[in-house]
Design a protein around this motif. Structure first.
Motif, mmCIF file in Angstrom:
data_model
loop_
_atom_site.group_PDB
_atom_site.id
_atom_site.type_symbol
_atom_site.label_atom_id
_atom_site.label_comp_id
_atom_site.label_asym_id
_atom_site.label_seq_id
_atom_site.Cartn_x
_atom_site.Cartn_y
_atom_site.Cartn_z
ATOM 1 N N ASP A 108 82.675 15.816 32.043
ATOM 2 C CA ASP A 108 81.477 15.841 32.300
ATOM 3 C C ASP A 108 80.524 15.030 31.438
ATOM 4 O O ASP A 108 79.764 13.959 31.670
ATOM 5 C CB ASP A 108 80.444 16.742 33.325
ATOM 6 N N ASN A 109 80.838 15.825 30.457
ATOM 7 C CA ASN A 109 80.254 15.071 28.918
ATOM 8 C C ASN A 109 80.283 13.621 28.497
ATOM 9 O O ASN A 109 80.070 11.900 28.826
ATOM 10 C CB ASN A 109 80.425 15.418 27.896
ATOM 11 N N GLU A 133 80.366 4.576 44.233
ATOM 12 C CA GLU A 133 80.498 5.223 45.923
ATOM 13 C C GLU A 133 81.527 6.729 45.586
ATOM 14 O O GLU A 133 81.586 7.907 45.588
ATOM 15 C CB GLU A 133 80.791 4.898 46.649
ATOM 16 N N PHE A 134 83.111 6.080 45.147
ATOM 17 C CA PHE A 134 84.320 7.194 44.479
ATOM 18 C C PHE A 134 83.137 8.163 43.657
ATOM 19 O O PHE A 134 84.088 9.596 43.582
ATOM 20 C CB PHE A 134 85.083 6.667 43.630
ATOM 21 N N ILE A 135 82.598 7.672 42.205
ATOM 22 C CA ILE A 135 81.903 8.675 41.397
ATOM 23 C C ILE A 135 81.111 9.616 42.575
ATOM 24 O O ILE A 135 81.358 10.710 42.056
ATOM 25 C CB ILE A 135 81.688 8.046 40.392
ATOM 26 N N MET A 136 80.429 9.258 42.924
ATOM 27 C CA MET A 136 79.586 9.604 43.745
ATOM 28 C C MET A 136 79.683 10.999 44.457
ATOM 29 O O MET A 136 79.935 11.665 44.801
ATOM 30 C CB MET A 136 78.738 8.585 44.712
ATOM 31 N N HIS A 137 80.850 10.656 45.302
ATOM 32 C CA HIS A 137 81.883 11.647 45.878
ATOM 33 C C HIS A 137 82.314 12.397 45.619
ATOM 34 O O HIS A 137 82.217 13.855 45.476
ATOM 35 C CB HIS A 137 83.404 10.739 46.425
ATOM 36 N N TYR A 138 82.782 12.288 43.770
ATOM 37 C CA TYR A 138 83.417 13.255 42.767
ATOM 38 C C TYR A 138 81.987 14.482 42.820
ATOM 39 O O TYR A 138 82.060 15.831 42.888
ATOM 40 C CB TYR A 138 83.823 12.551 41.713
ATOM 41 N N ALA A 139 80.935 14.161 41.972
ATOM 42 C CA ALA A 139 79.976 14.306 42.183
ATOM 43 C C ALA A 139 79.650 15.378 42.896
ATOM 44 O O ALA A 139 78.707 16.400 42.279
ATOM 45 C CB ALA A 139 78.689 13.359 41.391
ATOM 46 N N ARG A 140 79.616 15.265 43.662
ATOM 47 C CA ARG A 140 79.094 15.315 44.926
ATOM 48 C C ARG A 140 79.874 16.942 45.539
ATOM 49 O O ARG A 140 79.451 18.129 45.294
ATOM 50 C CB ARG A 140 78.876 14.772 46.878
ATOM 51 N N LEU A 141 81.173 16.647 45.372
ATOM 52 C CA LEU A 141 81.789 18.208 45.681
ATOM 53 C C LEU A 141 82.495 19.192 45.089
ATOM 54 O O LEU A 141 83.018 20.171 44.685
ATOM 55 C CB LEU A 141 82.992 17.585 46.291
ATOM 56 N N ASP A 142 82.461 18.598 43.134
ATOM 57 C CA ASP A 142 83.304 19.207 42.194
ATOM 58 C C ASP A 142 82.232 19.528 40.896
ATOM 59 O O ASP A 142 82.397 20.137 40.139
ATOM 60 C CB ASP A 142 84.409 18.332 42.194
ATOM 61 N N SER A 143 81.689 18.294 40.934
ATOM 62 C CA SER A 143 80.144 18.515 39.461
ATOM 63 C C SER A 143 79.751 18.985 39.281
ATOM 64 O O SER A 143 78.852 19.370 40.012
ATOM 65 C CB SER A 143 80.313 16.736 39.144
ATOM 66 N N PRO A 144 79.693 20.009 38.087
ATOM 67 C CA PRO A 144 78.390 20.946 37.828
ATOM 68 C C PRO A 144 77.430 19.743 37.393
ATOM 69 O O PRO A 144 76.140 20.368 37.168
ATOM 70 C CB PRO A 144 79.066 22.308 36.615
ATOM 71 N N SER A 183 73.479 16.490 39.770
ATOM 72 C CA SER A 183 72.592 15.556 39.725
ATOM 73 C C SER A 183 72.024 14.103 38.406
ATOM 74 O O SER A 183 71.424 13.301 38.587
ATOM 75 C CB SER A 183 70.855 16.280 39.248
ATOM 76 N N THR A 184 72.822 14.803 37.149
ATOM 77 C CA THR A 184 72.700 13.870 36.474
ATOM 78 C C THR A 184 73.482 12.378 36.234
ATOM 79 O O THR A 184 73.241 11.744 36.124
ATOM 80 C CB THR A 184 73.417 14.351 35.058
ATOM 81 N N ILE A 185 74.354 13.143 36.768
ATOM 82 C CA ILE A 185 75.675 11.668 37.488
ATOM 83 C C ILE A 185 74.782 10.576 38.067
ATOM 84 O O ILE A 185 74.887 9.542 37.802
ATOM 85 C CB ILE A 185 76.700 12.549 37.999
ATOM 86 N N GLU A 186 74.180 11.330 39.643
ATOM 87 C CA GLU A 186 73.405 10.599 40.118
ATOM 88 C C GLU A 186 72.443 9.794 39.873
ATOM 89 O O GLU A 186 72.886 8.831 39.786
ATOM 90 C CB GLU A 186 73.378 11.754 41.255
ATOM 91 N N LYS A 187 71.961 10.281 38.935
ATOM 92 C CA LYS A 187 70.681 9.427 38.559
ATOM 93 C C LYS A 187 71.380 8.631 37.595
ATOM 94 O O LYS A 187 70.187 7.453 37.391
ATOM 95 C CB LYS A 187 69.675 10.411 37.061
ATOM 96 N N LEU A 188 72.314 8.656 36.860
ATOM 97 C CA LEU A 188 73.005 7.842 35.888
ATOM 98 C C LEU A 188 73.568 6.340 36.870
ATOM 99 O O LEU A 188 73.985 5.813 36.260
ATOM 100 C CB LEU A 188 73.679 8.370 34.826
ATOM 101 N N LEU A 189 73.829 7.395 37.916
ATOM 102 C CA LEU A 189 74.319 6.266 38.874
ATOM 103 C C LEU A 189 73.768 4.961 39.353
ATOM 104 O O LEU A 189 73.858 3.581 39.147
ATOM 105 C CB LEU A 189 75.428 6.775 40.292
ATOM 106 N N GLN A 190 72.285 6.057 39.403
ATOM 107 C CA GLN A 190 71.459 5.269 40.642
ATOM 108 C C GLN A 190 71.073 4.182 39.032
ATOM 109 O O GLN A 190 70.630 2.520 39.201
ATOM 110 C CB GLN A 190 70.524 5.832 40.513
ATOM 111 N N SER A 191 70.718 4.824 38.010
ATOM 112 C CA SER A 191 70.381 3.721 36.894
ATOM 113 C C SER A 191 71.463 2.804 36.814
ATOM 114 O O SER A 191 70.874 1.144 36.344
ATOM 115 C CB SER A 191 70.346 4.766 35.670
#
Length: 350
Positions: A256-257, A300-311, A314-322
């Motif tokens: 994740d980092n 969307e592919f990265i968001m799919h991973y973030a929703r299902l498997d990433s600890p 929220s951080t990944i979603e904010k970065l993708l939104q930015s």
């Protein structure tokens, strides 16, 4: 640097174990990652392709000056024709490919435990050990027979530490020392890490140790984890050590980092490749089993991973939104530049 023979022999020793990447991974999904052998997956052609893509090739970094004790050669300037320039570029590409050859990731070696024979008649014959070594010229060092006769009469295979010392005596490798250098221990290693001397440490470790040596794996693991904590991933990018570091992070389920760093720096395609690599090694993850509906949309592919498997969902979603907002601003700016130059876009034509 690892000798070509060691690297090549390790690669071929695992070649038969490598078949289809998914079939191998699915057969080992229930095994503890600490007990699995990483070599068959690391040498798999799909995994190698992912790692090479993620490494990237920055020629300024690949051909940088190195702290290897050699004197720097003065630069040469030549006038070349187009054909000669093309040939020179191809030579540079091939040279860069050699420089970026990744050190192999293999299972840690273990010492043989079964003795060759026991001879009580030789017990207490002497107070020292006797070492018997095959010094046949041209034989691969890892295939040499090295045995030790103990004072109690037991004849056994030499431990790996004993083998390394004996082979180094008869067939010394350049720049490899008999004893482990102090730089790989305690405060000395910490001092180098604090000064961000990652490449120097890893290059030196490749010279001193074999890839299955416990000391090599301990040192590289500490370097990779320090880089992950400090988020200094770019220090290894475009070097031969970036691929093994990525593989280590994926193998230990700690991507994740690195994923966040790729999104922050606009490497959105590389972030998607990192997740595909993760799915290759761990095909039972929820995001791997439940396929993303929009396959060609990296965000969307990265968001799919973030929703299902990433600890760190929220951080990944904010970065993708930015990232999406920044891309939208760039698009508006590009449209403004085109209009200022009198270029009509396809949407305006319609």
């Amino acid at each position: 640097m690892f000798s070509y023979r060691i690297n090549n022999s390790l690669r071929h020793s695992y070649a038969r174990a490598i078949s289809n990447c998914r079939s191998f991974a699915s057969a080992n999904i229930e095994t503890d990652p600490t007990e699995r052998d990483p070599a068959p997956l690391f040498f798999n052609k799909y995994v190698q392709s992912y790692l090479k893509t993620l490494t990237t090739v920055d020629y300024t970094k690949v051909f940088r000056s190195r702290n290897d004790g050699h004197k720097l050669k003065p630069p040469e300037y030549k006038f070349l024709t187009d054909e000669q320039l093309y040939e020179a570029k191809q030579i540079a590409k091939n040279k860069a490919k050699r420089y970026l050859q990744m050190p192999p990731v293999v299972r840690q070696r273990s010492d043989p435990s079964v003795p060759l024979c026991e001879d009580p008649a030789l017990k207490d014959h002497d107070t020292i050990k006797y070492v018997f070594t095959d010094i046949t010229f041209g034989l691969n060092d890892r295939e040499r027979f090295v045995a030790v006769r103990e004072p109690d009469g037991t004849l056994r295979h030499a431990t790996w530490q004993e083998r390394d010392r004996i082979v180094q005596i008869y067939f010394p490798q350049p720049s490899r020392e008999m004893e482990k250098p102090k730089m790989f221990e305690g405060e000395y290693l910490k001092s180098l890490l604090d000064r961000n001397e990652y490449i120097f440490i890893l290059d030196r470790a490749c010279v001193q140790f074999d890839p299955d040596d416990p000391d090599y794996q301990a040192v590289t693991r500490e370097v990779y984890e320090h880089i992950d904590r400090e988020r200094h991933f770019d220090n290894l990018r475009s070097t031969r050590h970036f691929g093994p570091m990525v593989f280590h992070l994926v193998w230990t389920k700690n991507i994740d980092n690195l994923l966040c760093e790729m999104i922050e720096t606009g490497r959105i395609k590389h972030a998607a490749i990192l997740i595909r690599l993760y799915h290759t090694i761990y095909p039972t993850l929820k995001s791997a089993v439940e396929r993303c509906k929009v396959k060609k949309d990296y965000v969307e592919f990265i968001m799919h991973y973030a929703r299902l498997d990433s600890p760190r969902k929220s951080t990944i979603e904010k970065l993708l939104q930015s990232y999406k907002e920044l891309q939208h601003e760039h698009q508006i700016m590009e449209e403004g530049i085109k209009q200022a130059h009198g270029i009509v876009s396809e949407t305006d034509k319609v």
